[in-house]
Design a protein around this motif. Structure first.
Motif, PDB file in Angstrom:
ATOM      1  N   LYS A  38      -4.956 -16.979 -18.546  1.00 57.13           N
ATOM      2  CA  LYS A  38      -3.785 -16.881 -17.671  1.00 57.13           C
ATOM      3  C   LYS A  38      -3.106 -15.539 -17.911  1.00 57.13           C
ATOM      4  O   LYS A  38      -3.400 -14.843 -18.861  1.00 57.13           O
ATOM      5  CB  LYS A  38      -2.819 -18.024 -17.965  1.00 57.13           C
ATOM      6  N   GLY A  39      -2.176 -15.210 -17.032  1.00 61.90           N
ATOM      7  CA  GLY A  39      -1.398 -13.993 -17.217  1.00 61.90           C
ATOM      8  C   GLY A  39      -1.788 -12.858 -16.303  1.00 61.90           C
ATOM      9  O   GLY A  39      -1.373 -11.730 -16.503  1.00 61.90           O
ATOM     10  N   PHE A  40      -2.598 -13.132 -15.289  1.00 60.56           N
ATOM     11  CA  PHE A  40      -3.044 -12.072 -14.403  1.00 60.56           C
ATOM     12  C   PHE A  40      -2.371 -12.116 -13.028  1.00 60.56           C
ATOM     13  O   PHE A  40      -2.899 -11.600 -12.054  1.00 60.56           O
ATOM     14  CB  PHE A  40      -4.574 -12.131 -14.234  1.00 60.56           C
ATOM     15  N   SER A  41      -1.191 -12.700 -12.967  1.00 61.90           N
ATOM     16  CA  SER A  41      -0.461 -12.696 -11.695  1.00 61.90           C
ATOM     17  C   SER A  41      -0.037 -11.265 -11.385  1.00 61.90           C
ATOM     18  O   SER A  41       0.025 -10.405 -12.271  1.00 61.90           O
ATOM     19  CB  SER A  41       0.783 -13.582 -11.797  1.00 61.90           C
ATOM     20  N   VAL A  42       0.237 -11.005 -10.121  1.00 63.47           N
ATOM     21  CA  VAL A  42       0.693  -9.672  -9.719  1.00 63.47           C
ATOM     22  C   VAL A  42       1.960  -9.314 -10.481  1.00 63.47           C
ATOM     23  O   VAL A  42       2.102  -8.186 -10.976  1.00 63.47           O
ATOM     24  CB  VAL A  42       0.926  -9.604  -8.190  1.00 63.47           C
ATOM     25  N   ARG A  43       2.859 -10.266 -10.594  1.00 62.11           N
ATOM     26  CA  ARG A  43       4.120 -10.031 -11.314  1.00 62.11           C
ATOM     27  C   ARG A  43       3.855  -9.619 -12.762  1.00 62.11           C
ATOM     28  O   ARG A  43       4.444  -8.668 -13.273  1.00 62.11           O
ATOM     29  CB  ARG A  43       4.967 -11.294 -11.263  1.00 62.11           C
ATOM     30  N   ASN A  44       2.948 -10.331 -13.438  1.00 60.82           N
ATOM     31  CA  ASN A  44       2.666 -10.007 -14.827  1.00 60.82           C
ATOM     32  C   ASN A  44       1.934  -8.669 -14.951  1.00 60.82           C
ATOM     33  O   ASN A  44       2.178  -7.910 -15.892  1.00 60.82           O
ATOM     34  CB  ASN A  44       1.866 -11.119 -15.498  1.00 60.82           C
ATOM     35  N   LYS A  89      -4.713   6.532  -8.554  1.00 57.52           N
ATOM     36  CA  LYS A  89      -5.822   6.995  -7.723  1.00 57.52           C
ATOM     37  C   LYS A  89      -5.985   6.172  -6.443  1.00 57.52           C
ATOM     38  O   LYS A  89      -6.627   6.611  -5.503  1.00 57.52           O
ATOM     39  CB  LYS A  89      -7.122   6.948  -8.526  1.00 57.52           C
ATOM     40  N   ALA A  90      -5.426   4.977  -6.426  1.00 58.34           N
ATOM     41  CA  ALA A  90      -5.574   4.095  -5.264  1.00 58.34           C
ATOM     42  C   ALA A  90      -4.746   4.611  -4.097  1.00 58.34           C
ATOM     43  O   ALA A  90      -3.728   5.272  -4.279  1.00 58.34           O
ATOM     44  CB  ALA A  90      -5.136   2.675  -5.625  1.00 58.34           C
ATOM     45  N   LYS A 114       2.462  -6.167 -13.069  1.00 57.85           N
ATOM     46  CA  LYS A 114       3.535  -5.173 -12.933  1.00 57.85           C
ATOM     47  C   LYS A 114       4.279  -4.997 -14.255  1.00 57.85           C
ATOM     48  O   LYS A 114       4.642  -3.884 -14.633  1.00 57.85           O
ATOM     49  CB  LYS A 114       4.507  -5.579 -11.823  1.00 57.85           C
ATOM     50  N   TYR A 115       4.502  -6.108 -14.958  1.00 55.34           N
ATOM     51  CA  TYR A 115       5.148  -6.013 -16.277  1.00 55.34           C
ATOM     52  C   TYR A 115       4.258  -5.279 -17.268  1.00 55.34           C
ATOM     53  O   TYR A 115       4.749  -4.494 -18.090  1.00 55.34           O
ATOM     54  CB  TYR A 115       5.483  -7.399 -16.829  1.00 55.34           C
ATOM     55  N   SER A 140      -2.971  -2.506  -1.744  1.00 57.70           N
ATOM     56  CA  SER A 140      -2.824  -3.809  -2.427  1.00 57.70           C
ATOM     57  C   SER A 140      -3.620  -3.853  -3.726  1.00 57.70           C
ATOM     58  O   SER A 140      -4.240  -4.864  -4.049  1.00 57.70           O
ATOM     59  CB  SER A 140      -3.240  -4.953  -1.502  1.00 57.70           C
ATOM     60  N   PHE A 141      -3.570  -2.751  -4.447  1.00 54.26           N
ATOM     61  CA  PHE A 141      -4.355  -2.635  -5.680  1.00 54.26           C
ATOM     62  C   PHE A 141      -4.072  -3.769  -6.656  1.00 54.26           C
ATOM     63  O   PHE A 141      -4.993  -4.408  -7.161  1.00 54.26           O
ATOM     64  CB  PHE A 141      -4.092  -1.273  -6.343  1.00 54.26           C
ATOM     65  N   LEU A 142      -2.790  -4.022  -6.944  1.00 55.91           N
ATOM     66  CA  LEU A 142      -2.470  -5.061  -7.928  1.00 55.91           C
ATOM     67  C   LEU A 142      -2.862  -6.449  -7.448  1.00 55.91           C
ATOM     68  O   LEU A 142      -3.296  -7.278  -8.259  1.00 55.91           O
ATOM     69  CB  LEU A 142      -0.986  -5.012  -8.302  1.00 55.91           C
ATOM     70  N   GLU A 143      -2.726  -6.709  -6.177  1.00 54.45           N
ATOM     71  CA  GLU A 143      -3.137  -8.011  -5.635  1.00 54.45           C
ATOM     72  C   GLU A 143      -4.633  -8.218  -5.810  1.00 54.45           C
ATOM     73  O   GLU A 143      -5.083  -9.290  -6.224  1.00 54.45           O
ATOM     74  CB  GLU A 143      -2.746  -8.132  -4.153  1.00 54.45           C
ATOM     75  N   LYS A 144      -5.404  -7.182  -5.516  1.00 50.67           N
ATOM     76  CA  LYS A 144      -6.862  -7.260  -5.672  1.00 50.67           C
ATOM     77  C   LYS A 144      -7.247  -7.399  -7.145  1.00 50.67           C
ATOM     78  O   LYS A 144      -8.133  -8.183  -7.491  1.00 50.67           O
ATOM     79  CB  LYS A 144      -7.529  -6.038  -5.058  1.00 50.67           C
ATOM     80  N   LEU A 145      -6.592  -6.633  -7.997  1.00 52.06           N
ATOM     81  CA  LEU A 145      -6.877  -6.716  -9.428  1.00 52.06           C
ATOM     82  C   LEU A 145      -6.551  -8.098  -9.966  1.00 52.06           C
ATOM     83  O   LEU A 145      -7.323  -8.673 -10.742  1.00 52.06           O
ATOM     84  CB  LEU A 145      -6.088  -5.645 -10.188  1.00 52.06           C
TER      85      LEU A 145
END
Length: 125
Positions: free
Chosen positions: A36-42, A13-14, A44-45, A19-24
């Motif tokens: 922990k575990g809320f990096s953009v990379r994670n 919907k974004a 995406k995984y 930059s949805f994942l960056e903001k999230l």
């Protein structure tokens, strides 16, 4: 399932380029500073994990069929499986092997990379 489904739904919907994942990632890290575990990379995984296991098939969804195995293996092994294996049958084989034989992440990668022998002979016999 949980955050993966939310990410997929909200990202669809974004607006593109929002930059949805960056903001999230930033919002979750601020809201839950002790986790922990809320990096953009994670994130995406997490999205990739959700899409892999929730892809539609005839009958039950793959997670529903084998969720105990999938949820019992470490996140690092899950990432290796979803990024290196293309079908659910083979993914279940490696998830079960990880659980049954306590494969470390490097051993799992070796098993996947030598799949021409391992999967073909062990799973089908």
């Amino acid at each position: 399932m949980g955050i993966g489904a939310d990410i997929v739904e909200k990202q669809e919907k974004a607006l593109w380029g929002s930059s949805f994942l960056e903001k999230l990632s930033k919002d979750l890290s601020e809201e839950l500073p002790n986790m922990k575990g809320f990096s953009v990379r994670n994130l995406k995984y997490i999205r990739q994990w959700h899409k892999f296991w929730m892809s539609s098939q005839i009958g039950q969804r793959p997670v529903a069929q084998n969720k105990d195995v999938i949820f019992s293996i470490p996140w690092g092994q899950n990432i290796e499986i979803i990024t290196k294996v293309k079908n659910h049958e083979e993914a279940f084989f490696y998830a079960q092997g990880t659980l049954e034989f306590n494969w470390s992440r490097p051993i799992l990668v070796i098993q996947i990379e030598s799949s021409c022998c391992t999967f073909a002979t062990s799973y089908r016999n």
